[in-house]
Design an enzyme around this catalytic site. Structure first.
Site, short mmCIF file in Angstrom:
data_model
loop_
_atom_site.label_atom_id
_atom_site.label_comp_id
_atom_site.label_asym_id
_atom_site.label_seq_id
_atom_site.Cartn_x
_atom_site.Cartn_y
_atom_site.Cartn_z
N GLY A 14 0.81 -1.22 0.00
CA GLY A 14 0.00 0.00 0.00
C GLY A 14 0.84 1.26 0.00
O GLY A 14 1.99 1.27 -0.47
N PRO A 96 -7.39 -0.21 9.96
CA PRO A 96 -8.45 0.81 10.05
C PRO A 96 -9.09 0.86 11.44
O PRO A 96 -8.91 -0.07 12.24
CB PRO A 96 -9.46 0.33 9.02
CG PRO A 96 -9.23 -1.13 8.89
CD PRO A 96 -7.77 -1.37 9.16
N ALA A 228 3.58 11.33 17.67
CA ALA A 228 4.02 12.26 16.61
C ALA A 228 2.81 12.69 15.79
O ALA A 228 2.60 13.89 15.55
CB ALA A 228 5.06 11.59 15.72
N CYS A 281 -4.08 8.63 8.58
CA CYS A 281 -3.43 8.41 9.88
C CYS A 281 -3.91 9.28 11.03
O CYS A 281 -4.16 8.77 12.13
CB CYS A 281 -1.93 8.61 9.73
SG CYS A 281 -1.20 7.32 8.74
N ARG A 351 -8.38 9.38 1.41
CA ARG A 351 -8.86 8.88 2.70
C ARG A 351 -8.98 10.01 3.73
O ARG A 351 -8.04 10.76 3.95
CB ARG A 351 -7.93 7.77 3.22
CG ARG A 351 -8.05 6.49 2.41
CD ARG A 351 -7.09 5.43 2.88
NE ARG A 351 -5.71 5.77 2.60
CZ ARG A 351 -4.68 5.00 2.93
NH1 ARG A 351 -4.87 3.85 3.57
NH2 ARG A 351 -3.45 5.35 2.63
N ARG A 455 -7.39 26.96 1.14
CA ARG A 455 -5.97 26.62 1.29
C ARG A 455 -5.05 27.83 1.21
O ARG A 455 -3.82 27.68 1.27
CB ARG A 455 -5.56 25.63 0.20
CG ARG A 455 -6.18 24.26 0.34
CD ARG A 455 -5.51 23.45 1.43
NE ARG A 455 -6.00 22.09 1.44
CZ ARG A 455 -5.50 21.13 2.21
NH1 ARG A 455 -4.49 21.38 3.02
NH2 ARG A 455 -6.02 19.93 2.20
C1 UDX Z 1 1.08 12.13 8.31
C2 UDX Z 1 2.39 12.42 9.05
O1 UDX Z 1 2.86 13.72 8.67
C3 UDX Z 1 3.42 11.36 8.74
O2 UDX Z 1 4.60 11.58 9.53
C4 UDX Z 1 2.84 10.00 9.05
O3 UDX Z 1 3.78 8.98 8.74
C5 UDX Z 1 1.55 9.76 8.32
O4 UDX Z 1 0.62 10.82 8.62
P1 UDX Z 1 0.19 12.45 5.84
O5 UDX Z 1 -1.14 12.16 6.44
O6 UDX Z 1 0.62 11.70 4.64
O7 UDX Z 1 1.33 12.23 6.92
O8 UDX Z 1 0.27 14.00 5.45
P2 UDX Z 1 0.54 15.36 6.25
O9 UDX Z 1 1.45 16.17 5.42
O10 UDX Z 1 0.93 15.15 7.64
O11 UDX Z 1 -0.89 16.08 6.18
C6 UDX Z 1 -2.01 15.59 6.89
C7 UDX Z 1 -3.16 16.54 6.75
O12 UDX Z 1 -2.91 17.76 7.42
C8 UDX Z 1 -3.47 16.93 5.29
O13 UDX Z 1 -4.85 16.95 5.10
C9 UDX Z 1 -2.87 18.31 5.16
O14 UDX Z 1 -3.48 19.09 4.17
C10 UDX Z 1 -3.13 18.86 6.55
N1 UDX Z 1 -2.21 19.97 6.91
C11 UDX Z 1 -0.87 19.75 7.03
C12 UDX Z 1 -2.73 21.23 7.16
O15 UDX Z 1 -3.95 21.46 7.08
N2 UDX Z 1 -1.88 22.23 7.53
C13 UDX Z 1 -0.53 22.05 7.67
O16 UDX Z 1 0.17 23.00 8.02
C14 UDX Z 1 -0.01 20.76 7.40
C1 UDX Z 2 -0.64 2.23 6.32
C2 UDX Z 2 -0.24 1.58 7.61
O1 UDX Z 2 0.25 0.34 7.38
C3 UDX Z 2 -1.29 1.78 8.59
O2 UDX Z 2 -1.02 1.22 9.81
C4 UDX Z 2 -1.26 3.24 8.70
O3 UDX Z 2 -1.61 3.74 9.91
C5 UDX Z 2 -2.02 3.74 7.53
O4 UDX Z 2 -1.22 3.49 6.49
P1 UDX Z 2 -1.35 1.90 4.01
O5 UDX Z 2 -0.09 1.39 3.40
O6 UDX Z 2 -1.67 3.34 3.82
O7 UDX Z 2 -1.36 1.53 5.53
O8 UDX Z 2 -2.61 1.03 3.69
P2 UDX Z 2 -3.10 0.48 2.33
O9 UDX Z 2 -2.70 1.39 1.23
O10 UDX Z 2 -4.50 0.12 2.55
O11 UDX Z 2 -2.22 -0.85 2.13
C6 UDX Z 2 -2.31 -1.99 2.89
C7 UDX Z 2 -2.17 -3.20 1.96
O12 UDX Z 2 -2.11 -4.39 2.74
C8 UDX Z 2 -3.35 -3.38 0.99
O13 UDX Z 2 -2.87 -3.36 -0.33
C9 UDX Z 2 -3.93 -4.76 1.37
O14 UDX Z 2 -4.40 -5.48 0.27
C10 UDX Z 2 -2.73 -5.43 2.01
N1 UDX Z 2 -3.08 -6.54 2.89
C11 UDX Z 2 -3.99 -6.41 3.86
C12 UDX Z 2 -2.44 -7.78 2.71
O15 UDX Z 2 -1.63 -7.93 1.80
N2 UDX Z 2 -2.73 -8.80 3.55
C13 UDX Z 2 -3.65 -8.70 4.54
O16 UDX Z 2 -3.89 -9.67 5.26
C14 UDX Z 2 -4.30 -7.46 4.69
#
Ligand code: UDX
Ligand code: UDX
Length: 479
Positions: A14, A96, A228, A281, A351, A455
């Site tokens: 994923g 999830p 974090a 996340c 998501r 934004r």
């Molecule tokens: C987050 C964490 O940053 C990362 O370390 C972790 O491994 C996974 O979760 P991600 O969800 O991919 O990463 O994106 P991030 O850049 O953190 O943004 C999360 C959300 O916050 C987005 O919707 C973004 O638009 C929003 N955001 C971020 C704001 O609204 N304002 C900001 O200043 C920063």
């Molecule tokens: C990640 C992290 O692993 C999760 O804990 C975090 O907090 C959110 O992001 P992510 O890689 O974003 O998950 O999820 P996703 O893109 O849904 O990928 C997970 C993959 O695992 C899917 O492709 C699914 O098919 C696979 N899967 C799931 C397996 O191969 N075996 C299983 O038994 C269940």
């Protein structure tokens, strides 16, 4: 003593497993990296010969996959065989929030982690290091350990398999995954056995300076990941709460952010007010923290963190409500061009995107939405909104209409979203939106027309000078 790793298996191809393993393979040419997934379609996409249909869009990822795939990076559905060959197995499956049963709505559903652990227990041979890569509730390692140690040797084994368990959370953010993986702020490895910790550290040392590799106990590592994300999300809810106050008092949230961000104790990052945080996340991890705090008898701690999610939900509704208000309290028969559906720029991931709730609110008020996003698959939008798109109707006078109120359609071009629109709403900070030619687009909108910039990426003067009404997040200055 660290041992030399020759073969890695990652369960889960994923958003986390795919990019992480690609970067690892790129830096460790002598290690074979096998990414496995039960989802055949996903694996087929990773194996797409011309790389156009990789399941994940991340800047820089295609080039890496092109360099390594078929050499030391392999995507496959052969879970058992690849586990059996591996010295290290990363568990990168999705976790999830539970939708039913005990802890529903807050606790993480660990069924995929458990299934993966059972597969490792059954198929691993010799000694295997099992690494939690997925973000997991604190003490999940205990569950994995119990499953692994209770595995019975199968008939082809003279000796039972042995295991070490490590927590190695991933801190990369979507949209900048490759950059974050190439130059991480830190690599966190939690565990009990020093040999196992050193073995994993040796892999990262191929490209990460040693001083950035932190070792902790396993529980601290699991908790650090949740913390974090909770801290980052808390900063966004904090600044979004101030944006509402700015709008009410005449302040400007950008100025407030700049002023507080230049305090080195606070720092300038993650202070951009927006439509509310999304992504797979933040919400999930905070709710997890809330659940754990209640479970361990700490209701005040739970309430504190729950407030961050409440504020975020409230903030998303606040944005939709003010749009309704500015458009004279009704959206019936009105066309709104929505620019951006991904939860942030440079990803195709929707998501928990703020766009979902905001668009649902607008649809409920009868709006006719034209949604544009350069990377999001319209099928995802249909799933997220719970309704299929309606085909556009090109009328004889060349104007586009919808059949009914409360419907949506995909806009392939920005100009399709602006055509005869009563309002434009920017929800994702895609760079191309900051370059829109408002002088041109404004000519085809229906007046009085609005532009809502959640934004803060548009050139305010340019929009206003084009004769459009303009609102942007956290700006109470009446531009
Ligand atoms: C987050 C964490 O940053 C990362 O370390 C972790 O491994 C996974 O979760 P991600 O969800 O991919 O990463 O994106 P991030 O850049 O953190 O943004 C999360 C959300 O916050 C987005 O919707 C973004 O638009 C929003 N955001 C971020 C704001 O609204 N304002 C900001 O200043 C920063
Ligand atoms: C990640 C992290 O692993 C999760 O804990 C975090 O907090 C959110 O992001 P992510 O890689 O974003 O998950 O999820 P996703 O893109 O849904 O990928 C997970 C993959 O695992 C899917 O492709 C699914 O098919 C696979 N899967 C799931 C397996 O191969 N075996 C299983 O038994 C269940």
């Amino acid at each position: 003593m660290a041992f030399k790793v020759k073969n890695i298996c990652c369960i889960g191809a994923g958003y986390v497993g795919g990019p992480t393993m690609s970067v690892m393979a790129d830096h460790c040419p002598e290690i074979q990296v096998n990414v496995v997934d039960i989802n055949h379609q996903r694996i087929n996409s990773w194996n797409d010969p011309d790389l156009r249909n990789l399941p994940i869009y991340e800047p820089g990822l295609n080039e890496i996959v092109k360099r390594c795939r078929g050499k030391n990076l392999h995507f496959s559905t052969e879970v058992e065989r690849n586990i059996a060959q591996a010295d290290i197995v990363f568990i990168s499956v999705n976790t999830p929030t539970k939708t039913k049963g005990f802890g529903a709505g807050q606790a993480s559903d660990l069924k995929w982690v458990e299934t993966s652990a059972r597969k490792v227990a059954k198929y691993a041979r010799g000694h295997t290091i099992v690494v939690e890569k997925s973000t997991l509730p604190v003490r999940t390692a205990e569950v994995i350990k119990e499953i692994l140690i209770s595995a019975k040797p199968s008939s082809d084994q003279s000796e039972p398999s042995t295991f070490d368990i490590l927590s190695n959370p991933e801190f990369m953010a979507e949209g900048s995954a490759v950059k974050d993986l190439e130059k991480p702020d830190r690599i966190l490895i939690g565990g009990e056995n020093h040999d196992a910790i050193n073995t994993l550290s040796e892999i990262y040392k191929y490209w990460v300076p040693e001083k950035k590799i932190l070792h902790t106990n396993i529980w601290s590592s699991e908790l650090a990941k949740l913390t974090a994300n909770a801290f980052l999300a808390q900063r966004i809810s904090s600044i979004n709460s101030i944006s509402a106050l700015c709008e009410a008092t005449g302040g400007d949230v950008r100025e407030v952010s700049r002023a507080i961000g230049s305090d080195s104790r606070i720092g300038s990052r993650f202070l951009d007010s927006g439509p509310g945080f999304g992504g797979s996340c933040f919400k999930k991890d905070i709710l997890n923290l809330v659940y754990l705090s209640r479970y361990f008898g700490l209701p005040e701690v739970a309430d504190f963190w729950e407030g961050v999610v409440h504020l975020n939900n409230w903030h998303q509704h606040r944005v939709s409500q003010l749009i309704i208000k500015k458009l004279f309290g009704t959206l019936s028969g009105k066309k709104i061009g929505v620019l951006g559906f991904a939860f942030k720029a440079n990803t195709n991931d929707t998501r928990e995107s703020a766009a979902i709730q905001i668009c649902k609110d607008l649809l409920e008020e009868g709006a006719r939405l034209f949604i544009h996003d350069p990377k999001v698959n319209p099928l995802n939008i249909s799933n997220d909104l719970g309704i299929s798109p309606i085909n556009k109707v090109l009328e004889s006078n060349n104007s586009l209409t919808f059949q009914s109120d409360g419907s949506w359609s995909k806009a392939s071009q920005i100009s399709e979203a602006t055509k005869e629109a009563d309002a434009i709403l920017v929800l994702t900070e895609w760079e191309e939106y900051s370059k829109i030619n408002w002088e041109k687009e404004s000519k085809q909108m229906r007046y009085p027309a609005w532009v809502f910039d959640s934004r803060s990426i548009l050139d305010a003067k340019r929009v206003i000078n084009s004769g459009l009404n303009f609102w942007r997040i956290g700006d109470g200055t009446n531009l």
